[in-house]
Design a protein around this motif. Sequence first.
Motif, PDB file in Angstrom:
ATOM      1  N   PHE A 120       0.824  -1.209   0.000  1.00 22.97           N
ATOM      2  CA  PHE A 120       0.000   0.000   0.000  1.00 22.97           C
ATOM      3  C   PHE A 120       0.863   1.265   0.000  1.00 22.97           C
ATOM      4  CE2 PHE A 120      -3.242  -2.968   1.822  1.00 22.97           C
ATOM      5  CZ  PHE A 120      -4.181  -2.802   0.822  1.00 22.97           C
ATOM      6  N   SER A 121       2.005   1.220   0.661  1.00 23.41           N
ATOM      7  CA  SER A 121       2.899   2.377   0.643  1.00 23.41           C
ATOM      8  C   SER A 121       3.452   2.610  -0.755  1.00 23.41           C
ATOM      9  CB  SER A 121       4.053   2.172   1.631  1.00 23.41           C
ATOM     10  OG  SER A 121       3.574   2.114   2.951  1.00 23.41           O
ATOM     11  N   SER A 122       3.820   1.546  -1.447  1.00 23.12           N
ATOM     12  CA  SER A 122       4.357   1.690  -2.804  1.00 23.12           C
ATOM     13  C   SER A 122       3.329   2.300  -3.738  1.00 23.12           C
ATOM     14  CB  SER A 122       4.825   0.328  -3.338  1.00 23.12           C
ATOM     15  OG  SER A 122       5.900  -0.169  -2.570  1.00 23.12           O
ATOM     16  N   LEU A 123       2.059   1.934  -3.579  1.00 23.54           N
ATOM     17  CA  LEU A 123       1.008   2.538  -4.398  1.00 23.54           C
ATOM     18  C   LEU A 123       0.917   4.038  -4.136  1.00 23.54           C
ATOM     19  CD1 LEU A 123      -1.909  -0.072  -4.172  1.00 23.54           C
ATOM     20  CD2 LEU A 123      -0.354   0.333  -6.094  1.00 23.54           C
ATOM     21  N   ALA A 124       1.013   4.426  -2.874  1.00 27.01           N
ATOM     22  CA  ALA A 124       0.953   5.853  -2.545  1.00 27.01           C
ATOM     23  C   ALA A 124       2.201   6.588  -3.030  1.00 27.01           C
ATOM     24  CB  ALA A 124       0.793   6.028  -1.033  1.00 27.01           C
ATOM     25  N   PHE A 125       3.366   5.989  -2.831  1.00 19.53           N
ATOM     26  CA  PHE A 125       4.617   6.632  -3.230  1.00 19.53           C
ATOM     27  C   PHE A 125       4.721   6.763  -4.749  1.00 19.53           C
ATOM     28  CE2 PHE A 125       6.730   4.619   0.765  1.00 19.53           C
ATOM     29  CZ  PHE A 125       5.990   5.458   1.574  1.00 19.53           C
ATOM     30  N   ALA A 126       3.992   5.937  -5.486  1.00 24.66           N
ATOM     31  CA  ALA A 126       4.051   5.978  -6.950  1.00 24.66           C
ATOM     32  C   ALA A 126       3.465   7.256  -7.529  1.00 24.66           C
ATOM     33  CB  ALA A 126       3.320   4.765  -7.538  1.00 24.66           C
ATOM     34  N   THR A 127       2.802   8.060  -6.700  1.00 24.26           N
ATOM     35  CA  THR A 127       2.182   9.288  -7.202  1.00 24.26           C
ATOM     36  C   THR A 127       3.071  10.518  -7.035  1.00 24.26           C
ATOM     37  OG1 THR A 127       1.127   9.784  -5.068  1.00 24.26           O
ATOM     38  CG2 THR A 127      -0.098   8.365  -6.595  1.00 24.26           C
ATOM     39  N   VAL A 128       4.196  10.397  -6.324  1.00 18.93           N
ATOM     40  CA  VAL A 128       4.995  11.575  -5.974  1.00 18.93           C
ATOM     41  C   VAL A 128       5.579  12.238  -7.222  1.00 18.93           C
ATOM     42  CG1 VAL A 128       7.021  12.404  -4.732  1.00 18.93           C
ATOM     43  CG2 VAL A 128       5.522  10.703  -3.673  1.00 18.93           C
ATOM     44  N   LEU A 129       6.383  11.519  -7.989  1.00 20.65           N
ATOM     45  CA  LEU A 129       7.011  12.111  -9.171  1.00 20.65           C
ATOM     46  C   LEU A 129       5.991  12.478 -10.256  1.00 20.65           C
ATOM     47  CD1 LEU A 129      10.357  10.105  -9.589  1.00 20.65           C
ATOM     48  CD2 LEU A 129       9.968  12.345  -8.540  1.00 20.65           C
ATOM     49  N   PRO A 130       5.003  11.620 -10.560  1.00 26.09           N
ATOM     50  CA  PRO A 130       3.993  12.070 -11.538  1.00 26.09           C
ATOM     51  C   PRO A 130       3.290  13.358 -11.102  1.00 26.09           C
ATOM     52  CG  PRO A 130       3.825   9.706 -11.242  1.00 26.09           C
ATOM     53  CD  PRO A 130       4.795  10.197 -10.205  1.00 26.09           C
ATOM     54  N   GLY A 131       3.019  13.504  -9.805  1.00 24.49           N
ATOM     55  CA  GLY A 131       2.360  14.722  -9.328  1.00 24.49           C
ATOM     56  C   GLY A 131       3.232  15.950  -9.484  1.00 24.49           C
ATOM     57  N   VAL A 132       4.494  15.862  -9.035  1.00 28.81           N
ATOM     58  CA  VAL A 132       5.380  17.025  -9.086  1.00 28.81           C
ATOM     59  C   VAL A 132       5.734  17.372 -10.530  1.00 28.81           C
ATOM     60  CG1 VAL A 132       7.645  17.909  -8.434  1.00 28.81           C
ATOM     61  CG2 VAL A 132       6.301  16.608  -6.783  1.00 28.81           C
ATOM     62  N   LEU A 133       6.048  16.370 -11.359  1.00 23.56           N
ATOM     63  CA  LEU A 133       6.426  16.648 -12.746  1.00 23.56           C
ATOM     64  C   LEU A 133       5.236  17.173 -13.553  1.00 23.56           C
ATOM     65  CD1 LEU A 133       8.839  13.676 -13.497  1.00 23.56           C
ATOM     66  CD2 LEU A 133       9.408  16.047 -13.012  1.00 23.56           C
ATOM     67  N   SER A 134       4.037  16.710 -13.239  1.00 27.28           N
ATOM     68  CA  SER A 134       2.847  17.267 -13.894  1.00 27.28           C
ATOM     69  C   SER A 134       2.650  18.725 -13.508  1.00 27.28           C
ATOM     70  CB  SER A 134       1.601  16.447 -13.516  1.00 27.28           C
ATOM     71  OG  SER A 134       1.680  15.129 -14.014  1.00 27.28           O
ATOM     72  N   MET A 135       2.911  19.054 -12.240  1.00 26.93           N
ATOM     73  CA  MET A 135       2.795  20.444 -11.799  1.00 26.93           C
ATOM     74  C   MET A 135       3.869  21.309 -12.457  1.00 26.93           C
ATOM     75  SD  MET A 135       1.109  22.637 -10.032  1.00 26.93           S
ATOM     76  CE  MET A 135       0.063  21.614  -8.970  1.00 26.93           C
ATOM     77  N   ILE A 136       5.081  20.782 -12.613  1.00 31.30           N
ATOM     78  CA  ILE A 136       6.129  21.509 -13.340  1.00 31.30           C
ATOM     79  C   ILE A 136       5.663  21.817 -14.752  1.00 31.30           C
ATOM     80  CG2 ILE A 136       8.443  21.297 -14.353  1.00 31.30           C
ATOM     81  CD1 ILE A 136       9.239  19.678 -11.886  1.00 31.30           C
ATOM     82  N   ASP A 137       5.108  20.812 -15.413  1.00 32.49           N
ATOM     83  CA  ASP A 137       4.629  20.988 -16.782  1.00 32.49           C
ATOM     84  C   ASP A 137       3.540  22.054 -16.859  1.00 32.49           C
ATOM     85  OD1 ASP A 137       4.790  19.967 -19.562  1.00 32.49           O
ATOM     86  OD2 ASP A 137       2.711  19.359 -19.211  1.00 32.49           O
ATOM     87  N   LEU A 138       2.650  22.071 -15.855  1.00 32.81           N
ATOM     88  CA  LEU A 138       1.599  23.083 -15.823  1.00 32.81           C
ATOM     89  C   LEU A 138       2.179  24.472 -15.591  1.00 32.81           C
ATOM     90  CD1 LEU A 138      -1.352  24.028 -15.682  1.00 32.81           C
ATOM     91  CD2 LEU A 138      -1.363  23.376 -13.256  1.00 32.81           C
ATOM     92  N   LEU A 139       3.099  24.607 -14.645  1.00 33.90           N
ATOM     93  CA  LEU A 139       3.672  25.926 -14.351  1.00 33.90           C
ATOM     94  C   LEU A 139       4.427  26.492 -15.551  1.00 33.90           C
ATOM     95  CD1 LEU A 139       4.993  25.494 -10.685  1.00 33.90           C
ATOM     96  CD2 LEU A 139       2.875  26.570 -11.467  1.00 33.90           C
ATOM     97  N   LEU A 140       5.022  25.629 -16.350  1.00 36.04           N
ATOM     98  CA  LEU A 140       5.761  26.101 -17.529  1.00 36.04           C
ATOM     99  C   LEU A 140       4.842  26.660 -18.603  1.00 36.04           C
ATOM    100  CD1 LEU A 140       8.516  23.342 -17.867  1.00 36.04           C
ATOM    101  CD2 LEU A 140       8.840  25.750 -17.239  1.00 36.04           C
ATOM    102  N   THR A 141       3.529  26.451 -18.478  1.00 35.11           N
ATOM    103  CA  THR A 141       2.601  27.062 -19.436  1.00 35.11           C
ATOM    104  C   THR A 141       2.368  28.536 -19.131  1.00 35.11           C
ATOM    105  OG1 THR A 141       0.603  26.513 -18.146  1.00 35.11           O
ATOM    106  CG2 THR A 141       1.403  24.848 -19.702  1.00 35.11           C
TER     107      THR A 141
END
Length: 324
Positions: free
Chosen positions: A181-202
């Motif tokens: 269950f921890s691995s499932l939760a931890f799997a969202t960290v980089l997709p979340g931050v990198l998606s936010m980076i992509d949004l901010l660059l717009t």
Amino acid sequence: MLVALPLLGIMAAGRDPAPYLEIPPTTRFVQHAGFSWSWFLFFTIADMLLLGVLLGAVRCGRQRLPQKRSRLAAGRFPWWGWAGLALCLLAWLMAWQRFTWFWIFQPHTFLPIWAGFILAVNALAVKRSGSCLLLRRPLGFLLLCPASAIFWWFFEYLNRFVQNWYYTGIEGLGPGQYSYFSSLAFATVLPGVLSMIDLLLTFPALGRGLARCRPVRMPAHPWIPVTALSTAGIGLALIGIYPDQLFALLWVSPLLIVLSIHRLSGRPTLLHPLTFGDWRPVVVPPLAALACGFFWELWNCFSLARWTYSIPFVQRFYLFEMPI
């Protein structure tokens, strides 16, 4: 170095390494120092200086925008973005409620909250620019999930030596269940931050503007990466022995070690774009992490399975569960 040094440090001090490798991590063996106004002011000044650099860079990016600004190819907010937003809000509601019929799923609402959030952020990027990280690199985006789990497990490992946060609501989970269950939760960290980076660059000031800031001349002295590597390595080896004084090195030392090794091997580092006046790699990721951090702390606040902080010298004045 990153994995072995903290363990070697506590073994050299004659301590048993078993508690530091415990899964689930439920044993509390680090007793932290109490609140200190002098340390609190020190960290406050450091934070203000860092925020000042970030905001100054953003201002520079706004000033460097061309007089005639080109408009981004905006689109509609896609249907899957609405689905992600609905999933996020529904999972948020369930995480903060205590329905008896939902009790078996109650500790595991972190993943759907962040899966919905990530979809919504990518959809917003599509609306603003016509594209997003998820659509441009779908396979790479999926591979971010296992990479993210490994990435955050590493920081969970380092946290065992300083115990700045611990989890509640995981009682009764065995090592296999907790890891899954921890691995499932931890799997969202980089997709979340990198998606936010992509949004901010717009946003023009963060995207085009920061790419045109003043160049920074990077010193080429070979002793600098050697000194940084040695200092960061020694600090990482000592975090378990002096957790109150060196806990911040949990975050600083790994970055310095990676930068130093890149520099010594002749590879471009994260700081290399600064020599061309491109400040995006050192400004946008921290802003994205701060934005995601706000939501991490918000959704953690009243969840059943959540983390709680224990940080020396500054354990006062909270933002949700986190000392400010």
